[in-house]
Design an enzyme around this catalytic site. Structure first.
Site, PDB file in Angstrom:
ATOM      1  N   LYS A 286       1.033  -1.696   0.215  1.00 45.90           N
ATOM      2  CA  LYS A 286       0.057   0.337  -0.077  1.00 45.90           C
ATOM      3  C   LYS A 286       0.531   1.445  -0.219  1.00 45.90           C
ATOM      4  O   LYS A 286       0.874   2.219  -0.169  1.00 45.90           O
ATOM      5  CB  LYS A 286      -0.896  -0.046   1.430  1.00 45.90           C
ATOM      6  CG  LYS A 286      -0.550   0.048   2.358  1.00 45.90           C
ATOM      7  CD  LYS A 286      -1.240   0.147   3.757  1.00 45.90           C
ATOM      8  CE  LYS A 286      -0.795   0.320   5.096  1.00 45.90           C
ATOM      9  NZ  LYS A 286       0.235   2.026   5.008  1.00 45.90           N
ATOM     10  N   THR A 287       1.641   1.428   0.819  1.00 43.46           N
ATOM     11  CA  THR A 287       2.518   2.217   0.902  1.00 43.46           C
ATOM     12  C   THR A 287       3.801   2.979  -1.176  1.00 43.46           C
ATOM     13  O   THR A 287       3.183   3.773  -1.162  1.00 43.46           O
ATOM     14  CB  THR A 287       3.695   1.899   1.581  1.00 43.46           C
ATOM     15  OG1 THR A 287       3.574   2.164   2.605  1.00 43.46           O
ATOM     16  CG2 THR A 287       4.898   3.698   1.778  1.00 43.46           C
TER      17      THR A 287
ATOM     18  N   ASP B 296      -4.209   7.487   4.761  1.00 44.20           N
ATOM     19  CA  ASP B 296      -3.242   6.244   4.813  1.00 44.20           C
ATOM     20  C   ASP B 296      -4.109   6.236   6.227  1.00 44.20           C
ATOM     21  O   ASP B 296      -3.944   6.486   6.735  1.00 44.20           O
ATOM     22  CB  ASP B 296      -1.822   6.743   5.174  1.00 44.20           C
ATOM     23  CG  ASP B 296      -1.294   4.843   5.139  1.00 44.20           C
ATOM     24  OD1 ASP B 296      -1.819   4.251   4.542  1.00 44.20           O
ATOM     25  OD2 ASP B 296       0.507   4.868   5.537  1.00 44.20           O
ATOM     26  N   GLU B 297      -4.230   4.613   6.801  1.00 41.15           N
ATOM     27  CA  GLU B 297      -4.772   3.249   7.633  1.00 41.15           C
ATOM     28  C   GLU B 297      -5.776   3.953   8.171  1.00 41.15           C
ATOM     29  O   GLU B 297      -6.229   4.558   9.087  1.00 41.15           O
ATOM     30  CB  GLU B 297      -3.666   4.144   8.848  1.00 41.15           C
ATOM     31  CG  GLU B 297      -2.521   3.401   8.265  1.00 41.15           C
ATOM     32  CD  GLU B 297      -1.854   1.880   8.748  1.00 41.15           C
ATOM     33  OE1 GLU B 297      -2.961   1.057   8.576  1.00 41.15           O
ATOM     34  OE2 GLU B 297      -0.594   1.810   8.318  1.00 41.15           O
TER      35      GLU B 297
ATOM     36  N   GLN C  31      -6.878  -5.222   9.816  1.00 40.60           N
ATOM     37  CA  GLN C  31      -6.059  -4.288  11.224  1.00 40.60           C
ATOM     38  C   GLN C  31      -6.917  -2.926  12.165  1.00 40.60           C
ATOM     39  O   GLN C  31      -5.768  -2.228  11.942  1.00 40.60           O
ATOM     40  CB  GLN C  31      -4.669  -4.274   9.872  1.00 40.60           C
ATOM     41  CG  GLN C  31      -4.489  -5.009   9.539  1.00 40.60           C
ATOM     42  CD  GLN C  31      -2.948  -4.654   8.897  1.00 40.60           C
ATOM     43  OE1 GLN C  31      -1.860  -4.567   9.269  1.00 40.60           O
ATOM     44  NE2 GLN C  31      -3.368  -4.671   7.522  1.00 40.60           N
TER      45      GLN C  31
ATOM     46  N   ARG D 271       2.888  -9.907  10.441  1.00 41.23           N
ATOM     47  CA  ARG D 271       4.176  -8.975  10.888  1.00 41.23           C
ATOM     48  C   ARG D 271       5.468  -9.918  10.745  1.00 41.23           C
ATOM     49  O   ARG D 271       6.596  -9.584  10.388  1.00 41.23           O
ATOM     50  CB  ARG D 271       4.398  -8.300  12.477  1.00 41.23           C
ATOM     51  CG  ARG D 271       3.216  -7.350  12.700  1.00 41.23           C
ATOM     52  CD  ARG D 271       3.229  -6.240  12.198  1.00 41.23           C
ATOM     53  NE  ARG D 271       2.247  -6.335  11.522  1.00 41.23           N
ATOM     54  CZ  ARG D 271       1.353  -5.575  10.455  1.00 41.23           C
ATOM     55  NH1 ARG D 271       2.670  -5.224   9.632  1.00 41.23           N
ATOM     56  NH2 ARG D 271       0.530  -6.258   9.691  1.00 41.23           N
TER      57      ARG D 271
END
Length: 767
Positions: A32-33, A224-225, A255, A608
């Site tokens: 996504k980044t 974002d997020e 998330q 993670r």
């Protein structure tokens, strides 16, 4: 190569689909980044969009900084003109320009959590309330939650539901504390973190001309997020996007783990209702983890009812199965983890920085730290006491704040008697009483001190006032570093710390010097156009826990709560304390929504891991000073048993010995899986084949060479081959000859890295 050629089909769609509302559902590790970065670069390169008209919002300064650096590689220095940063930093910037419309000075102070709690404690004391009932943390949390839901103190006081809740909690005057807290902050020219968002909403609500200006300035908004946004944050971006409708939100409902901070998962689940023409793009290919880890995560999160449907997959290799570690106690769990790290380092030639140990609560770190120290494994804790929270740093920053804003009551109270100048708590109380009686700011009361204080106390206060006035001249005249130097010297703090020759005193003096180094670095940074001390303090006050993690030695094992691990990745991840009432937490089992958030937290922990994942739990654990029996977490039952490592037979474990836990949800040991097996029995069947329990440390059987004699430690050098009586032959990889205890790090052929005190090590130089 064209940057678009680096993207898969959904990623490319997320980059080039620039007009209108777009929601990008980005599974864990799906890039996504990269999509956000290239989307902004595409706007500037392909469409010629002015970077000043692009607002990009993140949740940490670290994420914003990394994204800006990536964009710079694509478009050059123009990226510096983007309005990019955290919600708090970007809207603090807008408030600096517009806050006078709300009655605040442009150099308003930003209170951190400590400042807020200190002021709350003061108000509780002034109201003569029981501070054991009106605990600062509880009051702060209640006020914060109200602000994040855009409820001001007037609405709070009029709401019968809030009144009933506070009375049930035996805090009926909480609304009055909220009112007094807001008024005191306003008088002090200060905003807390929640105010930065709350007051931006007020600004846009009460001043349509200001809203109109920024709606037309920002033609493209990216968030974002998005799943972590609260009501206040979402309302701001919704208003800003009201004219051009070019809003792109990126997130993953799976998330969403910050409900306790006010995050509202409904923002992402209901985005289509607010923007019915939205185009939804799903990034479902995971580039981070092995297929085993991805499949395990998918199986767990599938148990949640409230989610956006997606099919996360990976083309990566299958990888190792997930290790399940059962231990008799929390200390044994820690020992097995340390041992597992050692073995993984030897097997894969990985470094310390490739490992992370995650836990549900900070209290779990104690036994883990002890085990890592005994194993000579270097580590850092993320989320512990940060540099800017250290006492001496906050002391000097208090002087900076008063010099910039003398109405900052918390900074005045902290600095007024540092170093001691004869203004004790009694005198400060008299000043506060006078200020309250006269309805003036504390700074005004200080300047009128001769009216109500005796001679000696008045002289001391006058001296402080004169000192601050001289500092005010310096901060207006000089840049941040020059001003900081002058304030540090004039305050007397530097001299007091320098004269303290204890180990702690020397350390505090060095920390203050490091603060000045940080100010110098800020001034020297070409990206910072505003080089005033005020600008430096704003940057510091908006740092997050992740931003503050220091990397003096990057090759260390990372210990942190799962909440802190969001957005990070490691080759080998250990998720510890997989026990009922710990994970899931007792506090998160009262409703399905709470339990689903805990499951999302477990999903975040699993994802993670890049190559290796270990889950562990203890049968007994110390809690509140008592050893209690533990039951394996219900979440272990949700991991596909085919993905777990059951290759090595270990001792039989009797789960029936564990006392049943009190469980508000009625689940736990009675929670049945699809095959009719209880969660505890399911876990029992798995740990009968526990791969790591009862492993023993590698045996070292070294016979010293004939004529072995210890060499002079002063002759040691990095790269030399050495011999140790017990550990055998190795190579010196690092030397630390400073301080009272010189050390050497040696990589031994038999046992790997060891850090040895040279006064005891008795190393023989071979070559």
């Amino acid at each position: 190569m064209n940057y678009l050629d680096l993207l898969n089909a959904p990623q490319r769609e997320g980059v080039v689909n620039t007009e209108g509302a777009t929601m990008i559902i980005a599974g864990a590790g799906s890039g996504k980044t990269r999509v956000l970065t290239f989307r902004i670069a595409h706007l500037m390169r392909a469409h010629g969009v002015d970077p000043f008209s692009i607002m990009s919002l993140t949740f940490t300064n670290k994420a914003a900084r990394e994204m800006r650096e990536r964009i710079e590689k694509e478009v050059g220095n123009e990226a510096r003109n983007l309005w990019m940063g955290t919600f708090h930093s970007v809207f603090a910037k807008i408030l600096r320009f517009e806050c006078e419309k709300l009655g605040y000075p442009s150099n308003f102070t930003i209170y951190d959590a400590d400042d807020t709690k200190s002021l709350i404690k003061t108000i509780v004391k002034e109201m003569q309330l029981d501070d054991k009932v009106y605990k600062a943390n509880a009051v702060y949390s209640r006020i914060s939650n109200a602000k994040n839901n855009l409820i001001d103190f007037n609405q709070y006081l009029k709401n019968p539901m809030f009144k009933a809740d506070d009375e049930a909690a035996k805090r009926p005057l909480l609304g009055e504390i909220y009112k007094r807290y807001v008024i005191r902050c306003f008088k002090a020219g200060a905003m807390d973190f929640d105010d930065l968002l709350f007051n931006t909403n007020v600004l846009f609500r009460d001043h349509p001309d200001v809203l109109h200006k920024y709606q037309h300035r920002f033609k493209y908004i990216l968030v974002d997020e998005f799943q972590d946004t609260n009501v206040s944050q979402y309302l701001i971006v919704k208003k800003l996007a009201g004219v051009h409708q070019n809003i792109c939100v990126v997130g993953d409902d799976a998330q969403s783990i910050y409900a306790f901070r006010g995050a509202n998962i409904q923002n992402i689940l209901n985005f289509e209702k607010d923007f019915p023409e939205v185009k939804t793009i799903k990034l479902e290919q995971n580039y981070r983890s092995t297929s085993t880890i991805v499949n395990a995560a998918n199986g767990v999160i599938a148990k949640n009812q409230g989610q956006i449907e997606k099919d996360v997959w990976t083309a990566n290799a299958e990888g190792d199965k997930i290790d399940l570690v059962q231990a008799s106690s929390d200390s044994e769990e820690a020992r097995l983890i340390a041992q597992g790290i050692f073995e993984s380092k030897m097997t894969h030639q990985w470094h310390n920085e490739d490992f992370a140990i995650l836990y549900r609560t900070n209290a779990q770190s104690r036994s883990l730290e002890e085990a890592l120290r005994r194993a000579n494994l270097k580590y850092k804790i993320v989320g512990g006491l940060s540099f800017y929270q250290r006492r001496e740093i906050k002391d000097l920053i208090a002087y900076f704040r008063v010099a910039l804003n003398p109405n900052d009551e918390q900074a005045v109270v902290r600095s007024i008697n540092l170093p001691k100048r004869g203004i004790g708590p009694g005198t400060v109380d008299k000043i506060r009483v006078y200020a309250a009686e006269q309805n003036v700011e504390l700074w005004t009361a200080l300047q009128q001190c001769r009216v109500f204080l005796p001679g000696r106390a008045a002289n001391a206060v006058d001296g402080y006032v004169t000192l601050i006035k001289s500092m005010q001249i310096d901060v207006e005249k000089f840049n941040a570093f020059e001003a900081a130097q002058k304030v540090a010297k004039a305050s007397g703090l530097m001299r007091a710390l320098f004269e303290d020759k204890t180990v702690e005193g020397v350390s505090r003096y060095e920390n203050v010097q490091e603060l000045l180094n940080a100010v110098k670095e800020f001034v020297d940074n070409e990206e910072n156009e505003d080089k005033t001390l005020d600008a430096f303090l704003q940057e510091v006050s908006l740092l997050t826990g992740v931003d503050q993690a220091k990397d003096d030695d990057p090759d260390v094992i990372t210990l942190m709560t799962i909440h802190m691990a969001k957005g990070l990745e490691f080759k080998h991840v250990f998720v510890t304390g997989m026990e009922e009432e710990l994970f899931p937490s007792t506090m998160m089992m009262a409703s399905r929504d709470d339990l689903e958030e805990e499951r999302r937290l477990f999903y975040v922990a699993i994802t993670r891991a890049e190559q290796k994942l270990t889950l562990s739990f203890a049968m007994n654990r110390y809690r509140f000073g008592k050893l209690v029996n533990c039951e394996p977490s219900r979440f272990l039952e949700e991991v596909d048993s085919n993905l777990l490592n059951v290759a090595k037979k270990t001792r039989q474990v009797s789960f029936n010995d564990a006392a049943p836990s009190v469980n508000p949800s009625g689940l736990g040991s009675n929670f049945m899986n699809s095959k009719g097996t209880s969660g505890a029995q399911y876990a029992k069947n798995l740990v009968n084949n526990n791969p790591l329990a009862n492993r023993k440390s590698p045996q070292v059987d070294h016979k010293p060479s004939s004529g072995f004699t210890p060499s002079d430690p002063s002759l040691l050098a990095v790269g030399q081959k050495v011999e140790h009586l017990k550990f055998g032959f190795g190579k010196v990889v690092r030397l630390d000859l400073n301080g009272a205890a010189p050390k050497a790090q040696v990589n031994f052929e038999l046992v790997g890295d060891k850090t040895l005190l040279l006064s005891f090590a008795k190393l023989h130089i071979v070559e």
